[in-house]
Design an enzyme around this catalytic site. Structure first.
Site, PDB file in Angstrom:
ATOM      1  N   LYS A  23     -17.817   6.253   0.652  1.00 14.51           N
ATOM      2  CA  LYS A  23     -18.496   7.776   1.015  1.00 14.51           C
ATOM      3  C   LYS A  23     -19.903   7.642   0.953  1.00 14.51           C
ATOM      4  O   LYS A  23     -20.653   8.399   1.775  1.00 14.51           O
ATOM      5  CB  LYS A  23     -17.598   8.790   0.162  1.00 14.51           C
ATOM      6  CG  LYS A  23     -18.260  10.083   0.530  1.00 14.51           C
ATOM      7  CD  LYS A  23     -17.604  11.283  -0.465  1.00 14.51           C
ATOM      8  CE  LYS A  23     -15.932  11.178  -0.167  1.00 14.51           C
ATOM      9  NZ  LYS A  23     -15.154  12.331  -0.566  1.00 14.51           N
ATOM     10  N   ARG A  93     -18.537  14.415  -5.782  1.00 11.86           N
ATOM     11  CA  ARG A  93     -17.475  13.816  -5.170  1.00 11.86           C
ATOM     12  C   ARG A  93     -17.532  12.316  -5.611  1.00 11.86           C
ATOM     13  O   ARG A  93     -18.294  11.544  -5.604  1.00 11.86           O
ATOM     14  CB  ARG A  93     -17.508  13.736  -3.532  1.00 11.86           C
ATOM     15  CG  ARG A  93     -17.004  15.116  -3.073  1.00 11.86           C
ATOM     16  CD  ARG A  93     -17.020  15.157  -1.355  1.00 11.86           C
ATOM     17  NE  ARG A  93     -16.425  16.307  -0.871  1.00 11.86           N
ATOM     18  CZ  ARG A  93     -17.291  16.909  -0.278  1.00 11.86           C
ATOM     19  NH1 ARG A  93     -18.710  16.990  -0.146  1.00 11.86           N
ATOM     20  NH2 ARG A  93     -16.685  18.373   0.166  1.00 11.86           N
ATOM     21  N   GLY A 102      -7.509  10.919  -2.335  1.00 10.00           N
ATOM     22  CA  GLY A 102      -6.584  11.943  -2.994  1.00 10.00           C
ATOM     23  C   GLY A 102      -6.632  11.159  -4.526  1.00 10.00           C
ATOM     24  O   GLY A 102      -6.044  11.965  -5.281  1.00 10.00           O
ATOM     25  N   MET A 104      -9.076  10.467  -6.831  1.00  9.35           N
ATOM     26  CA  MET A 104      -9.764  10.652  -7.732  1.00  9.35           C
ATOM     27  C   MET A 104     -10.461  12.133  -7.514  1.00  9.35           C
ATOM     28  O   MET A 104     -10.033  12.825  -6.561  1.00  9.35           O
ATOM     29  CB  MET A 104     -11.128   9.960  -7.748  1.00  9.35           C
ATOM     30  CG  MET A 104     -10.796   8.341  -8.485  1.00  9.35           C
ATOM     31  SD  MET A 104     -11.604   7.088  -8.258  1.00  9.35           S
ATOM     32  CE  MET A 104     -11.966   7.156  -6.737  1.00  9.35           C
ATOM     33  N   ARG A 337     -15.170   7.961   7.803  1.00  6.80           N
ATOM     34  CA  ARG A 337     -14.796   6.302   7.096  1.00  6.80           C
ATOM     35  C   ARG A 337     -13.636   5.955   8.214  1.00  6.80           C
ATOM     36  O   ARG A 337     -13.190   6.670   8.909  1.00  6.80           O
ATOM     37  CB  ARG A 337     -13.988   6.424   5.753  1.00  6.80           C
ATOM     38  CG  ARG A 337     -12.829   7.330   5.827  1.00  6.80           C
ATOM     39  CD  ARG A 337     -12.172   7.590   4.374  1.00  6.80           C
ATOM     40  NE  ARG A 337     -11.125   8.561   4.480  1.00  6.80           N
ATOM     41  CZ  ARG A 337     -10.432   9.540   3.227  1.00  6.80           C
ATOM     42  NH1 ARG A 337     -11.021   8.976   2.238  1.00  6.80           N
ATOM     43  NH2 ARG A 337      -9.686  10.107   3.582  1.00  6.80           N
ATOM     44  N   HIS A 455      16.678 -11.731  -7.380  1.00  4.74           N
ATOM     45  CA  HIS A 455      17.496 -12.493  -6.417  1.00  4.74           C
ATOM     46  C   HIS A 455      17.758 -11.401  -5.258  1.00  4.74           C
ATOM     47  O   HIS A 455      17.655 -11.519  -3.863  1.00  4.74           O
ATOM     48  CB  HIS A 455      18.742 -12.579  -6.827  1.00  4.74           C
ATOM     49  CG  HIS A 455      19.812 -13.377  -6.104  1.00  4.74           C
ATOM     50  ND1 HIS A 455      20.783 -12.483  -5.190  1.00  4.74           N
ATOM     51  CD2 HIS A 455      19.867 -14.561  -5.755  1.00  4.74           C
ATOM     52  CE1 HIS A 455      21.473 -13.326  -4.575  1.00  4.74           C
ATOM     53  NE2 HIS A 455      20.974 -14.507  -4.768  1.00  4.74           N
ATOM     54  N   SER A 765       5.501 -29.708  -1.690  1.00  2.00           N
ATOM     55  CA  SER A 765       5.694 -28.300  -1.392  1.00  2.00           C
ATOM     56  C   SER A 765       5.568 -27.488  -2.516  1.00  2.00           C
ATOM     57  O   SER A 765       6.551 -27.580  -3.256  1.00  2.00           O
ATOM     58  CB  SER A 765       7.055 -28.154  -0.398  1.00  2.00           C
ATOM     59  OG  SER A 765       6.944 -26.677  -0.240  1.00  2.00           O
ATOM     60  N   CYS A 832       6.480 -23.137  -0.406  1.00  8.34           N
ATOM     61  CA  CYS A 832       7.685 -22.544  -0.019  1.00  8.34           C
ATOM     62  C   CYS A 832       7.944 -21.388  -0.826  1.00  8.34           C
ATOM     63  O   CYS A 832       9.292 -21.017  -0.899  1.00  8.34           O
ATOM     64  CB  CYS A 832       8.463 -23.331   0.409  1.00  8.34           C
ATOM     65  SG  CYS A 832       9.027 -24.535  -1.222  1.00  8.34           S
ATOM     66  N   TYR A 852       0.621 -26.136   5.385  1.00  3.91           N
ATOM     67  CA  TYR A 852       1.130 -25.001   5.952  1.00  3.91           C
ATOM     68  C   TYR A 852       1.764 -24.117   4.928  1.00  3.91           C
ATOM     69  O   TYR A 852       1.836 -24.632   3.670  1.00  3.91           O
ATOM     70  CB  TYR A 852       2.635 -25.617   6.771  1.00  3.91           C
ATOM     71  CG  TYR A 852       3.656 -26.269   5.870  1.00  3.91           C
ATOM     72  CD1 TYR A 852       4.732 -25.566   5.504  1.00  3.91           C
ATOM     73  CD2 TYR A 852       3.544 -27.704   5.780  1.00  3.91           C
ATOM     74  CE1 TYR A 852       5.542 -26.292   4.373  1.00  3.91           C
ATOM     75  CE2 TYR A 852       4.389 -28.312   4.725  1.00  3.91           C
ATOM     76  CZ  TYR A 852       5.479 -27.636   4.259  1.00  3.91           C
ATOM     77  OH  TYR A 852       6.364 -28.318   3.381  1.00  3.91           O
TER      78      TYR A 852
END
Lengths: 876, 876
Positions: A23, A93, A102, A104, A337, A455, A765, A832, A852
Site C-alpha cells: 500500500k 492503515r 482484511g 489487519m 494494487r 492417505h 528419485s 516423486c 524431472y
C-alpha cells in the site's frame, strides 16, 4: 548511519514494497505519477520487525521519527493535530509487502476529540459529519487498539436507530451521533478503566502499535500460512491526511477493479456509496451502487477516475484493485494494487495483456498463480447455490472439486451403492489402501483424521477426486453408521455436500457445474513448455491414470506404485496366500499367480505411455496392510488357505508392528523375500518385451525403482536379483531391451551416503514424503495432533508435507544430488513425493538441478507452469 | 607391478597380519626367530578378497603363484607331491587377520593318495600311521571341500571299532584304517558322484578354495558380527609341510597357554595327547594329559617347549596361545597367538606384565577389551554347575549377569512375589514402561520379542539387571500364564535360570557366585582416567542409580529421564489426571500435584551427585504410554477422575497413534502444553535452589535438556517458558544460581540445522538411539523382524543400535558438531544414547571432539577405558 524508519510518499516509489509495504509503495508511486493522493507518510516494515525484536515495544528513536514526519505533514497540509483553528485528522492503515486483504487493521479520523469535533462542526457547518467522524473514530480505536466494544458499539447504534425510528445510519442526526460518541466513551471507560485518549499524539502511537500487533493476529497467521508469506516480513503503517466521503451527498467512497476479477473481462468493475466512509461499502450497511452509475452522480469525478484506472493499469501492466474517496466532488485515490482474481480471470487477463502488447510472454507466464490452476481442473459447486448454503463444518481442503451424495461409511458400501447407480460421499475416520475401490466409486471423500498428505488426501488428489480431510469436529460412530456435525446427526443415506476447494461441508445437495477449461489454459501450458527446463512426469498406477496424465502433458511416469494393483478383489487372495506362506516354495506358488496379473498391468501402462519412460517402484507397504482385520474376513481367508483361524490370527499378530512406517517394508521385503523382487522383475521385463515387440518404433525402457534404500549393500543385494532375472529373460527373448535399476531416495541415510549408492544406482528419485517424515521425525498420520499448535505458535509457517522444507529436507536433497552426481555425473534425478506438484517445491527442484518432477495427474499442469516460472525467475 | 599373492614364511614377519593373517604372520615371525617351524608358505588375504571379487573363483595367476611356491617348498624339503620316493604331505590352514578360533577350516595330510599311503607305510615301517593319515585326509577333505559325510564317517569309524571290539581309535590297526579309507572313498563317490581326487595339486587348489569359502560360512559371519570384524578382511591360507604327531608313542600333539587364561596366573597351562593329530586333543576322543606331564613323557621336548614359551611371551609381550606337534621326540611349533582370556585374567596379565617391566602403562590400558569389563560387574553362574546344565533355549544376551527364579508373567506378579520374599524371573512377550517396578523386583527378565536395544534390554542394562531378550523360540500363552520352550511347558512358579552373558535359558535353578572385582580393576580405571580426554557421565533416573554410577566413576549425569519417575504407583494417578484434563486449569491442577514429587526426586539426585553436573531431560514419551490398557484399570481411572468409562476410553482412543515413535512426544508435548515444561522447570530450579542452599560449597548447575528438537523456533518457544519460569524463581530466592538450557540432538533435521539451533542452545547431547532410528528409517522395536536377514546377507555387519553407524548417523553427528561449534565455539557436546557405553562408538565420539559420553551406570567403567584407549590409539 541511523536506520530511516519513516518515508514521505514522495520519498518512496512502487519498487520499495519490501520496505514500505504494498500500500505504501503504491501510494508513493501514485503520488509520483501526479495522481490525487492525500498527503502522508509510511512507517516501514523494518520498524515493525524492530517492534517485535524489542519485545513488542516501539523504540524511542522510531517514535521520534514518527513525530518528525508528523510535524512535516502538519507543515505540508497547513493543519495541526488538535489545532483550535485547522485541526489535522489522519487515517492509519496497515500495508504488508504482499496484499493480505482484511487481515489487519485500519483506523480513520485519528486526531479527533470532543473539542476538535465541536470545532469541525462549527467550522464546516456540517455538525453531522463532525460527530459521524468522532463516533467512528472512537469505535475503530476502541476495537483495534484496545480490543473492546465492537459488538456492543453496534448494539448502541441499533438502539439509537430504534429510538429515533430510523433504519439507516445516515438518518441519525448530529445530536444522535454526539450522544452515541458519549455512550462509546463511557463504554470504553467501563471496559478499560481509563478515559478514552483525547490527545492526538497518544492516539497516533497507540494506533501504530495496534497495526504492528495486528500482524500477528490469528487470521493474519492463517492467511500467511495459506499464502506462503513469512512471519518475518512484518507490515508497514501508512499515516495519511483524511479525506472525507461522509461530508454529505456530494461525497462518497468506493472500490473498483480495472477488469472483472471473476471472468477477466475488460470492463470497469466496482461499487460506491455516497455519504459514507471506509468500510461502509463492503459492510453492507446500505446497498452500494455499481461503479458506472457514478457517471450520473458525479460525472467529473467518474471521468477522472476512468482516466486514472487506465493510466494505472498501463503503468502497472496488470489489473488494478483500487479504493477511492470523493470529498465534495473531488476525487482522491487511497489505494491501488494488483487485484485478486479467479484462475479463469487470471488466464484471460494475462493473454489479453499479452495480445495488447502490454506484457510479453515471460511476464504472462509469471502472472499466473500456478496453484490456482487446480481450480480449473475439477467440477465446482454452482456459485449462486453455494452463496445460499451455510457450512455445517470445515475440514482441510485436501483435494479440489465439489461433491454431493449420500453418506456411506465403508468402502464396500460406497462401491455397492455406486454400482447400483447412487451418488455417494464416503465418510471415514481415515482411509487405508483397502478402501481404494470404494474411494474411486465415491463422488467425494470426507475423513475425520489425517492431514494434507494423509492417505485419503494423497489418493484423492491422485484420482482427481474431491476430498475434505481431517474434519475433527465430526463425532463418528462407525458401528451405528452415523456421524454428528453442526449439531445434527447424519445417518447412512443422508445427503451431504463437500467442497474440496474450501474444506466446507454442507447439509443436503448443492448443484455442480463442470470445470471450464478455456483455450487460454492450453495456451498457457504451451508457453510454459517453451520456457521450462524440468521435465514433468506423473505418479500413476493404472492405464486410466496414465492416459489422464498424458492429456495433461505428462512426459512419463515417475512413480508407478505396484502395490495398488494388489488390492483388487481378484488379486488380494493371491497376495494373502503369499504372505501366509510357510515356505519359499509356497510363497513362489502364490507369486506365480500374481505374475501374469502384474504383467498385464504393466503392459497396459506401457501401451498408455507409448514409449515414454515409466518408473516402476517395487512392493513398498508393510505386508500386514494386505491382511484382513474383520473376523469374518479372517475366517474366509483361513478357509481359502486351508489353515485354522487361529493360525491365520497368529500370522496377522506376528506381522503387527509398533511403528509400521519404520518397519518391515520397502526393500526390506525384497531382502527377506527376494522371490517377490524376482516375480516383479519378471512381470516388468516380460511386459516390456511384449509391448516393445508389438510397437518396434517405441523405445520401451523400464526403470525399476527399489524403495526405502538406506545402504549401498542393501541396494546391491536387491539389484543383483533384478539383474539376474531380467538379463536371463532378455537373453531368452533374443532382445536388446534396455532397462535401468535405480533407487528411491527417502531415507536420510541414503542421502548421506549418496556417493556410495550412486556407484550402483542408475537413477535417483527423491521420495520426499518419507524423507520429510524421517528428517522431521514425525509421521504424517500422527502429526495432525500437534501441527496446529506449531502453526499457531509460528514454529512452522507451512505444512512440510505440502511444501518442501528447503532448510532441512532440502539440505539432504542437495547432498544427495551433489554426492550422487560427483560419482555419476549423468545421474538422472527426479522427485516423486507429493511435493512434485507444489510450485515452491518445484522451484527448489529446478534450482537444485533435478531432471524431472513427478506428481499426481491433476497436478501436472501446475508443475509445468511452476517449472517455467522457476526458470524465468532464475533468469531475471 | 604384479601383486604378490604368496609369501614363504621367511619372507613374512609378525607385523604383516593384514596381509598374511595372524597365523601366517606368526609362523613367519617364529621362523625368523629360529624356532622349529615346519616349512611352508602363506597365500595372502588379498588373494581371498580377489577370490570373492572374481565371483568365487581363484584367478589363474594366483593358481600359478601357488604352484610356483609349492615347487619351492618341494625343493626346500626335498620332497615332492605324489613322489614315488619322497612324497610331500602338507597341511592347509585358514588364518584371518583377527583370531577366529574354530570358525574356519583346516585340512591335514594333503598330498596323500592310495599309492602314497602304501609307499609311506612301507618306507616308514609304520603302516598304521600311513593309513591313519590317509583316512584322516579323506575325512577332512570330504567334509571341508565337498561338505559331505562328516557324520556318516564317524559312524563308519564307530562301526569298525565295534566290529573289532575296541573302544579307542588308536586301537584300530593299519588294515582297519585302510579298510575305513576305502569305505570313506565309496561314501564320497556316493554323495558327490565323482571319484575322490587322488591328484595332490587338484587336492591343494580344492582345499585353498574351501578355506576361502569358509570365510563366509554362517558361524564365521556370526562370530565376525559379535567381534566387529569386517567381512572385507578375508582370510589367508597357510600351506605347510606336515609333521606327524601320530607316528607312535614318541609323537604327539598339544595346545598350551603361557598363563592361565581363566585367572591370569603365571603358569604354563595346556594339554597334549600322544600318538594323535590335529583336533584330537580338543575333540575328546581320549582324555589328554596336562602339559606338565610332558616333562615325564618326552623331557627334552618339554624343556625346549618351556624355553620357547618364555621367549615367545617376551617377544610378543603378551600371553601366548600355542599349538605344537612332537614328531618322534622332536618339537615343532604350529601356531602362536595372543591368547583369549577372561576379563579377570586379562587384568591380572596386563598388570603382571606392567609390574615386570615388560609393557608400559599405555600398553596395559590398550591390552584390555573394554567390552569384557561388563562381565566383572554382574554376578555369574557357578561355572561347574553351568557345565552340567543343558540350555533349553537361547535368546539375545541383552544384559549380563545370571538369574534363577520362579517364572512370573506380569510386572505386578513380579512385584507381589518379590515382596513376599520369592525370587522371580519375569517372562514377558515384551516389556513396556509400566513394567519398570516389576522389572526392578525380578532377578532377571526374559522376553520373547525385541532386540539388544528393546525396552527390556535398555532398562535392564540401566538397572544392571540380567536380561535375555528376543527368544523367539518361546511359545507364550499370556492368558494361561504358561510358556513352552525346549518341548516343555512352564507354568507360573516353575523355576528357570537365564544367563545374560550367553543368552542361554535353563530349566531349574543354577547357583550363582558374586562378581569378583579385584584390585586390578580399580587400578585399570585409574590408569584410564590418566590417559583419557572425554568425560564420562551416566544415564540415571534415581538417586540409587546415581550413587551406583558414581561408585563406577561417573563424572555427572548426562541423561536423567524424568518420565521414569512418573510411573511410580503414587504418581501415575496425577499424570493420568493431567493427561485426561479438559482444560489448561485442570491440567495445571494435576501438574501441581506432581511438582513436589519431581522436586524431591531432583533434590535426591543433586544430593547424590554432590555438585557434579546433572542433565535433566524433560518429558519425552507419548502420553498414551501413561494410560491404562486393561478394562479394570480404565474403570478405576474413570472413577478416580469422576468421568464415564466411555469418556476415558475416548481419551485413550484419541491419543492412539499410528507410529508413536514419530508422534506427539518430546518437545512437541511442551509446545502443545507449555505448562508441563513450566512445572518441570519449577521442580528442577526449586530443587537446585534448596540443595545449593544446603551445600554452599557445591556448585549446582542444572542442565535442562529439551528432547526431540528439529527446528530452532521450536527450541526457542520451549526455552522461553523455561527461562521465564526459572529466572522468576531465582530472582524470588535472591539467588545467583546458574542453569543451562540445551537440546537433545536426535532428529536428523536438528543436525542439519545445528548452526541455527546452537545460537540458542547452550549444550547439545546426541540422542543416538532415536537419531539412528530416523536416519535408517527403521524402529528398533520392529527392526528385529528383518535385521537377522540383513546380518545373514552381510548388508549390515553390526547392530546399528549397539554400535554407532559412523558412515550415516556419524555424518549427522559430525555435521551437528561442526555446524554447532561454528556458531558457538565453546558449545558443550555429549552423547546420551545407548552408544555412549559401546567402545567403538566412544572412540568415534572422542575423534569427533565431543566433550563427554553418557551411559548406563554399569557401562561407566567400559566407557572410561574405551575413552583412554581411543586417545592412546590417536596418539600412536
Amino acid at each position: 548511519m541511523a536506520v530511516k524508519y519513516v518515508y514521505t510518499f514522495s520519498e518512496g516509489n512502487g519498487k520499495l514494497k519490501e520496505l514500505l509495504g504494498g500500500k505504501g509503495a503504491n501510494l508513493a508511486e501514485m503520488t509520483n505519477l501526479g495522481m490525487p493522493v492525500p498527503k502522508g507518510f509510511t512507517i516501514t516494515t523494518e520498524a515493525c520487525t524492530r517492534y517485535y525484536d524489542d519485545g513488542e515495544t516501539i523504540a524511542p528513536e522510531i517514535e521520534e521519527d514518527i513525530y518528525k514526519f508528523l510535524a512535516d505533514l502538519e507543515a505540508r497540509t497547513g493543519k495541526k493535530f488538535g489545532d483550535k483553528v485547522n485541526p489535522l485528522l489522519v487515517s492509519v492503515r496497515s500495508g504488508a509487502r504482499a496484499s493480505m486483504p482484511g487481515m489487519m487493521d485500519t483506523i480513520l479520523n485519528l486526531g479527533i476529540n470532543a473539542e476538535v469535533a465541536e470545532l469541525l462542526a462549527k467550522k464546516s457547518g456540517n455538525p453531522r459529519w463532525a460527530y459521524d467522524c468522532y463516533r467512528r473514530f472512537i469505535q475503530m480505536y476502541s476495537d483495534v487498539v484496545m480490543e473492546v466494544g465492537k459488538k456492543h458499539f453496534e448494539e448502541l447504534i441499533d438502539a439509537m436507530k430504534e429510538k429515533r425510528g430510523v433504519s439507516q445510519d445516515v438518518d441519525l442526526t448530529a445530536d444522535d451521533l454526539k450522544e452515541l460518541a458519549g455512550q462509546f466513551k463511557a463504554e470504553y471507560k467501563l471496559a478499560t478503566g481509563a478515559e478514552f485518549p483525547s490527545e492526538p499524539r497518544e492516539q497516533l502511537i497507540g494506533a501504530v502499535r495496534a497495526v504492528f500487533r495486528s500482524w500477528n493476529n490469528d487470521r493474519a497467521k492463517v492467511y500467511r500460512r495459506q499464502n506462503d508469506i513469512p512471519a518475518s516480513w512484518g507490515t508497514a503503517v501508512n499515516v495519511q491526511e483524511m479525506v472525507f466521503g461522509n461530508l454529505g451527498n456530494t461525497s462518497g467512497t468506493g472500490v473498483a477493479f480495472t477488469r472483472n476479477p471473476a471472468t477477466g473481462e475488460k470492463v470497469l468493475f466496482g461499487e460506491f456509496l455516497m455519504n459514507a466512509q471506509g468500510e461502509d461499502v463492503v459492510a453492507g450497511i446500505r446497498t452500494p451502487q455499481s461503479i458506472e452509475q457514478l457517471a450520473q452522480v458525479i460525472p467529473e469525478a467518474y471521468a477522472e477516475f476512468v482516466t486514472i484506472c487506465d493510466k494505472l493499469e498501463k503503468h502497472y501492466r496488470d489489473m488494478q484493485d483500487m479504493e477511492f474517496t470523493i470529498e465534495d466532488r473531488k476525487l482522491f485515490m487511497l489505494q491501488t494494487r494488483n487485484g485478486k482474481r479467479t484462475a479463469a480471470a487470471a488466464l484471460k487477463i494475462a493473454f489479453d495483456l499479452l495480445d495488447d502488447g502490454i506484457i510479453n510472454e515471460q511476464e504472462a507466464v509469471l502472472m499466473i498463480d500456478a496453484k490456482s490452476l487446480d481450480h480449473l481442473l475439477h467440477p465446482q459447486f454452482d456459485a449462486s447455490a453455494l452463496a445460499r448454503a451455510a457450512a455445517i463444518g470445515t475440514g482441510l481442503a485436501a483435494s479440489p472439486g465439489a461433491a454431493s451424495g449420500q453418506a456411506v461409511f465403508t468402502a464396500e458400501d460406497a462401491k455397492k451403492w455406486a454400482d447400483s447407480g447412487k451418488k455417494v460421499v464416503l465418510v471415514r475416520l481415515e482411509t487405508s489402501p483397502e478402501d481404494i475401490e470404494g474411494m474411486a466409486a465415491a463422488e467425494g471423500i470426507l475423513t475425520v483424521r489425517g492431514g494434507m498428505t494423509s492417505h485419503a488426501a494423497v489418493v484423492a488428489r491422485g484420482m482427481g477426486a474431491c476430498c475434505v480431510a481431517g474434519c475433527g469436529e465430526i463425532k463418528m460412530n462407525e458401528k451405528a453408521k452415523t456421524f454428528t456435525l453442526g449439531g445434527k446427526t447424519y445417518k447412512e443415506g443422508d445427503v451431504i455436500s463437500i467442497d474440496g476447494n474450501t474444506g466446507c461441508i454442507y447439509d443436503g445437495a448443492i448443484p455442480t457445474v463442470p470445470a471450464a477449461i478455456t483455450g487460454n489454459f492450453e495456451r498457457l501450458l504451451a508457453l510454459s513448455d517453451k520456457y521450462r527446463r524440468l521435465s514433468v512426469r506423473t505418479n500413476a498406477d493404472t492405464p486410466k491414470d496414465a492416459k489422464q496424465a498424458r492429456k495433461f502433458g505428462a512426459q512419463g511416469i515417475g512413480l508407478c506404485r505396484t502395490e495398488h494393483m494388489f488390492f483388487d478383489a481378484d488379486r488380494i487372495p493371491a497376495i494373502r496366500e503369499m504372505i501366509c506362506a510357510d515356505t519359499k516354495e509356497a510363497r513362489e506358488k502364490a507369486l506365480a499367480k500374481l505374475e501374469p496379473m502384474q504383467q498385464s498391468d504393466f503392459e497396459g501402462i506401457y501401451e498408455a505411455m507409448e514409449g515414454l519412460p515409466v518408473t516402476i517402484r517395487f512392493l513398498d507397504p508393510p505386508l500386514h496392510e494386505f491382511l484382513p482385520k474383520e473376523d469374518a474376513e479372517i475366517a474366509l481367508l483361513a478357509k481359502d488357505l486351508g489353515k485354522s483361524v487361529e493360525a491365520v490370527r497368529e500370522i496377522i499378530e506376528s506381522l503387527h508392528e509398533q511403528n509400521p512406517m519404520m518397519g518391515h517394508r520397502g526393500c526390506r521385503l525384497a531382502v527377506t523375500y527376494p522371490e517377490i523382487a524376482e516375480m516383479q522383475t519378471r512381470a516388468v521385463i516380460k511386459a516390456a518385451l511384449a509391448v516393445q515387440k508389438k510397437h518396434p518404433d517405441w523405445s520401451v525402457v523400464p526403470e525399476i525403482m527399489i524403495p526405502l534404500i538406506g545402504e549401498l549393500k542393501e541396494f546391491k543385494f536387491v539389484k543383483n536379483y533384478v539383474v539376474a532375472t531380467a538379463d536371463k529373460l532378455i537373453a531368452e527373448a533374443g532382445s536388446d531391451l534396455h532397462y535401468k535399476v535405480g533407487t528411491m531416495m527417502e531415507i536420510p541415510r541414503a542421502c548421506l551416503t549418496a556417493d556410495a549408492i550412486a556407484a550402483e544406482a542408475e537413477f535417483f528419485s527423491f521420495g520426499t514424503n518419507d524423507l520429510t517424515q524421517m528428517t522431521f521425525g514425525f509421521s504424517r498420520d500422527d502429526a495432525g495432533k500437534f501441527l496446529d499448535y506449531y502453526y499457531k505458535t509460528q514454529i512452522y509457517e507451512s505444512d512440510p508435507f505440502a511444501r518442501l522444507d528447503t532448510t532441512g529436507v532440502g539440505k539432504l536433497v542437495e547432498m544427495g544430488v551433489s554426492l550422487g552426481r560427483g560419482v555419476r555425473p549423468d545421474l538422472k534425478i527426479g522427485i516423486c513425493g507429493e511435493h512434485g506438484g507444489d510450485p515452491s517445491s518445484v522451484e527448489f527442484c529446478d534450482k537444485t538441478g533435478l531432471d524431472y518432477v513427478s506428481c499426481s495427474p491433476f497436478r501436472v499442469p501446475i508443475a509445468r507452469l511452476a517449472a517455467a516460472q522457476s526458470q524465468l525467475k532464475l533468469k531475471k
